[in-house]
Design a protein around this motif. Structure first.
Motif, PDB file in Angstrom:
ATOM      1  N   THR A 191      42.887 -45.188  27.813  1.00 48.02           N
ATOM      2  CA  THR A 191      42.307 -43.978  28.388  1.00 48.02           C
ATOM      3  C   THR A 191      41.739 -44.287  29.766  1.00 48.02           C
ATOM      4  N   GLY A 192      41.669 -43.262  30.587  1.00 46.09           N
ATOM      5  CA  GLY A 192      41.125 -43.416  31.932  1.00 46.09           C
ATOM      6  C   GLY A 192      40.551 -42.106  32.428  1.00 46.09           C
ATOM      7  N   GLY A 193      39.589 -42.205  33.341  1.00 41.18           N
ATOM      8  CA  GLY A 193      38.908 -41.029  33.865  1.00 41.18           C
ATOM      9  C   GLY A 193      39.304 -40.718  35.294  1.00 41.18           C
ATOM     10  N   HIS A 194      39.344 -39.432  35.598  1.00 39.74           N
ATOM     11  CA  HIS A 194      39.584 -38.974  36.959  1.00 39.74           C
ATOM     12  C   HIS A 194      38.243 -38.631  37.592  1.00 39.74           C
ATOM     13  N   LYS A 195      38.044 -39.041  38.837  1.00 39.80           N
ATOM     14  CA  LYS A 195      36.769 -38.780  39.493  1.00 39.80           C
ATOM     15  C   LYS A 195      36.483 -37.296  39.606  1.00 39.80           C
ATOM     16  N   ARG A 196      37.531 -36.524  39.836  1.00 38.10           N
ATOM     17  CA  ARG A 196      37.345 -35.087  39.943  1.00 38.10           C
ATOM     18  C   ARG A 196      38.337 -34.365  39.069  1.00 38.10           C
ATOM     19  N   ASN A 197      37.879 -33.240  38.538  1.00 40.95           N
ATOM     20  CA  ASN A 197      38.761 -32.369  37.783  1.00 40.95           C
ATOM     21  C   ASN A 197      39.859 -31.884  38.716  1.00 40.95           C
ATOM     22  N   LEU A 198      41.103 -32.141  38.362  1.00 39.16           N
ATOM     23  CA  LEU A 198      42.200 -31.794  39.263  1.00 39.16           C
ATOM     24  C   LEU A 198      42.393 -30.295  39.389  1.00 39.16           C
ATOM     25  N   VAL A 199      41.872 -29.530  38.421  1.00 35.28           N
ATOM     26  CA  VAL A 199      41.967 -28.073  38.492  1.00 35.28           C
ATOM     27  C   VAL A 199      40.819 -27.501  39.305  1.00 35.28           C
ATOM     28  N   ASN A 200      39.632 -28.077  39.136  1.00 38.93           N
ATOM     29  CA  ASN A 200      38.447 -27.602  39.841  1.00 38.93           C
ATOM     30  C   ASN A 200      37.789 -28.779  40.544  1.00 38.93           C
ATOM     31  N   PRO A 201      38.183 -29.070  41.785  1.00 35.93           N
ATOM     32  CA  PRO A 201      37.680 -30.260  42.495  1.00 35.93           C
ATOM     33  C   PRO A 201      36.167 -30.280  42.682  1.00 35.93           C
ATOM     34  N   GLU A 202      35.509 -29.135  42.545  1.00 35.19           N
ATOM     35  CA  GLU A 202      34.065 -29.090  42.743  1.00 35.19           C
ATOM     36  C   GLU A 202      33.294 -29.345  41.453  1.00 35.19           C
ATOM     37  N   ALA A 203      34.003 -29.512  40.361  1.00 34.05           N
ATOM     38  CA  ALA A 203      33.337 -29.749  39.081  1.00 34.05           C
ATOM     39  C   ALA A 203      32.718 -31.135  39.042  1.00 34.05           C
ATOM     40  N   ARG A 204      31.953 -31.402  37.989  1.00 41.79           N
ATOM     41  CA  ARG A 204      31.233 -32.666  37.891  1.00 41.79           C
ATOM     42  C   ARG A 204      32.212 -33.846  37.925  1.00 41.79           C
ATOM     43  N   PRO A 205      31.829 -34.966  38.506  1.00 43.00           N
ATOM     44  CA  PRO A 205      32.685 -36.159  38.468  1.00 43.00           C
ATOM     45  C   PRO A 205      32.974 -36.591  37.033  1.00 43.00           C
ATOM     46  N   TRP A 206      34.053 -37.313  36.854  1.00 44.07           N
ATOM     47  CA  TRP A 206      34.460 -37.871  35.568  1.00 44.07           C
ATOM     48  C   TRP A 206      34.658 -36.792  34.515  1.00 44.07           C
ATOM     49  N   GLN A 207      35.189 -35.670  34.937  1.00 47.52           N
ATOM     50  CA  GLN A 207      35.314 -34.578  33.981  1.00 47.52           C
ATOM     51  C   GLN A 207      36.620 -34.613  33.198  1.00 47.52           C
ATOM     52  N   MET A 208      37.631 -35.263  33.698  1.00 45.27           N
ATOM     53  CA  MET A 208      38.895 -35.328  32.989  1.00 45.27           C
ATOM     54  C   MET A 208      39.167 -36.742  32.488  1.00 45.27           C
ATOM     55  N   TRP A 209      39.550 -36.848  31.224  1.00 43.17           N
ATOM     56  CA  TRP A 209      39.889 -38.129  30.629  1.00 43.17           C
ATOM     57  C   TRP A 209      41.255 -38.015  29.984  1.00 43.17           C
ATOM     58  N   SER A 210      42.156 -38.917  30.355  1.00 44.38           N
ATOM     59  CA  SER A 210      43.544 -38.819  29.931  1.00 44.38           C
ATOM     60  C   SER A 210      44.006 -40.118  29.274  1.00 44.38           C
ATOM     61  N   VAL A 211      45.252 -40.096  28.759  1.00 51.23           N
ATOM     62  CA  VAL A 211      45.853 -41.254  28.093  1.00 51.23           C
ATOM     63  C   VAL A 211      47.118 -41.656  28.845  1.00 51.23           C
ATOM     64  N   GLY A 212      47.252 -42.951  29.150  1.00 55.02           N
ATOM     65  CA  GLY A 212      48.464 -43.492  29.763  1.00 55.02           C
ATOM     66  C   GLY A 212      48.888 -44.755  29.036  1.00 55.02           C
ATOM     67  N   PHE A 213      49.935 -45.417  29.550  1.00 55.87           N
ATOM     68  CA  PHE A 213      50.369 -46.650  28.885  1.00 55.87           C
ATOM     69  C   PHE A 213      51.063 -47.594  29.826  1.00 55.87           C
ATOM     70  N   VAL A 214      51.100 -48.851  29.426  1.00 52.93           N
ATOM     71  CA  VAL A 214      51.832 -49.899  30.118  1.00 52.93           C
ATOM     72  C   VAL A 214      52.582 -50.729  29.082  1.00 52.93           C
ATOM     73  N   THR A 215      53.548 -51.513  29.554  1.00 55.87           N
ATOM     74  CA  THR A 215      54.209 -52.516  28.723  1.00 55.87           C
ATOM     75  C   THR A 215      53.774 -53.885  29.225  1.00 55.87           C
ATOM     76  N   VAL A 216      53.345 -54.743  28.306  1.00 58.11           N
ATOM     77  CA  VAL A 216      52.934 -56.097  28.651  1.00 58.11           C
ATOM     78  C   VAL A 216      53.759 -57.097  27.857  1.00 58.11           C
ATOM     79  N   LYS A 217      53.791 -58.326  28.349  1.00 55.88           N
ATOM     80  CA  LYS A 217      54.539 -59.384  27.668  1.00 55.88           C
ATOM     81  C   LYS A 217      53.635 -60.570  27.431  1.00 55.88           C
ATOM     82  N   GLN A 218      53.799 -61.190  26.275  1.00 53.19           N
ATOM     83  CA  GLN A 218      53.042 -62.391  25.936  1.00 53.19           C
ATOM     84  C   GLN A 218      53.816 -63.603  26.437  1.00 53.19           C
ATOM     85  N   GLU A 219      53.151 -64.432  27.251  1.00 53.35           N
ATOM     86  CA  GLU A 219      53.778 -65.646  27.768  1.00 53.35           C
ATOM     87  C   GLU A 219      53.138 -66.866  27.128  1.00 53.35           C
TER      88      GLU A 219
END
Length: 374
Positions: free
Chosen positions: A346-374
């Motif tokens: 999970t990660g937070g956006h500093k500003r709501n992308l819909v309402n840029p004037e809204a409080r900071p850290w208002q949107m929290w989303s889910v992303g992903f990466v692929t990692v490898k064990q060496e």
């Protein structure tokens, strides 16, 4: 509580360990007298591929009534399908009124919201309700019972006043069990069994006002172990987030703190929500929120009881794929074969992308990466 924001290594020689609860014979000590254990080598995880955009946001189908987004939880993969259980911050009070959402995906990118698990938090801010705010749902499969358990944190809450941080405090770990057998029973429904770990007379001196703020259970050495966390939220700024071990003969308990091993003497002052995966060689790896920019933390254990000091891996290199201003919580290491793993986070956006004037850290989303064990 995730809107606030350690694990260990020192070489030793493997010996036959005698296990009684959490007690291990033959534990070495370093120059400071701290207990350490064998860790002759450790894996290194490297970033293979970053998916450039978040895959679940408040604008995703199924998230229409979610105001602030998603934080914490776990993703597991069953027969090619990814299953996510996460905390949804769906309405006011911000970061207090929460519920557990259950989502699935066949390709890691397109997700469907299936249901709400259990009942939503009350959102009460009088300090009277011990289930005012619910966080960190962790589905764990119990082979013995052939059912899924769901561990999660319940907090009291009060309106924020300095010097204490009171939006979530006196956290208690609850256990719920699926009413459906088998791995396909991950969808539930779940019913609460009771509290398995909580602050009180059994707490160690290093534990703080936040109580038990996370819990992840896993089998090792013929027992169950759980990494749990706490934070010293009785005074701002918070001085430390620490983690330790609890142990039980069975997933249902009784769970007891491994006081002789706790707290884990970690090299960083921050680690939150560790999630454990057993590797192909029988050792254990854990990923956690490291509170270091653009990274997640990870560590390794040969036996599931003694952990390395922890390292960080960058999951959002600066550039076009940097979608989160604040990388937060990994949702587990998901084996994909050939020593590769998917790590959702999970990660937070500093500003709501819909309402840029809204409080900071208002949107929290889910992303992903692929990692490898060496």
């Amino acid at each position: 509580m995730k809107l606030l924001r350690m694990l260990v290594t020192c070489p030793f020689i493997f010996t036959t360990a005698i296990l009684t609860g959490c007690s291990i014979s033959g534990i070495a000590q370093n120059s400071t007298g701290t207990k350490t254990a064998a860790n002759p080598h450790r894996p290194k995880f490297v970033l293979v591929q970053q998916y450039a955009d978040p895959v679940i946001t408040i604008h995703s189908p199924g998230a229409e009534d979610i105001k602030y987004g998603f934080e914490g939880g776990r993703v597991v993969k069953i027969a090619g399908t990814y299953h996510l259980m996460t905390t949804e911050m769906f309405t006011e009070p911000f970061s207090v009124k929460t519920r557990f959402g259950y989502w699935t995906s066949h390709d890691r990118i397109h997700w469907k919201r299936v249901s709400t698990l259990l009942s939503a938090a009350s959102g009460d801010q009088t300090g009277k309700d011990p289930r005012a705010s619910l966080w960190a749902p962790m589905p764990i499969f119990d082979e013995k019972a052939n059912r899924w358990d769901l561990f999660y944190v319940a907090y009291r809450s009060q309106v924020q006043t300095k010097p204490q941080w009171l939006l979530g405090y006196e956290g208690r770990i609850w256990r719920a069990v699926s009413e459906s057998e088998g791995r396909d029973g991950i969808a539930g429904p779940y019913h609460d069994i009771g509290i398995v770990l909580e602050p009180g007379r059994d707490s160690d001196s290093w534990e703080g006002l936040q109580g038990t703020d996370s819990f992840f259970a896993y089998p090792a050495a013929g027992r169950w172990y759980g990494i749990y966390g706490t934070a010293h939220t009785e005074k701002l700024p918070v001085s430390a987030w620490k983690v330790g071990l609890a142990s039980a003969p069975d997933i249902g308990g009784p769970w007891k703190r491994c006081s002789e091993l706790n707290p884990m003497p970690l090299k960083k002052v921050f680690a939150e929500n560790p999630l454990v995966e057993r590797l192909d060689d029988g050792s254990y790896a854990a990923v956690y929120d490291s509170n270091i920019a653009n990274t997640i933390g990870y560590t390794w254990s040969a036996d599931g009881m003694h952990w390395g000091e922890g390292e960080e891996i960058v999951v959002q290199p600066n550039g076009d794929g940097k979608w989160a201003d604040d990388v937060r919580t990994p949702l587990g290491l998901i084996p994909e074969g050939h020593n590769t793993f998917t790590v959702f986070y999970t990660g937070g956006h500093k500003r709501n992308l819909v309402n840029p004037e809204a409080r900071p850290w208002q949107m929290w989303s889910v992303g992903f990466v692929t990692v490898k064990q060496e």
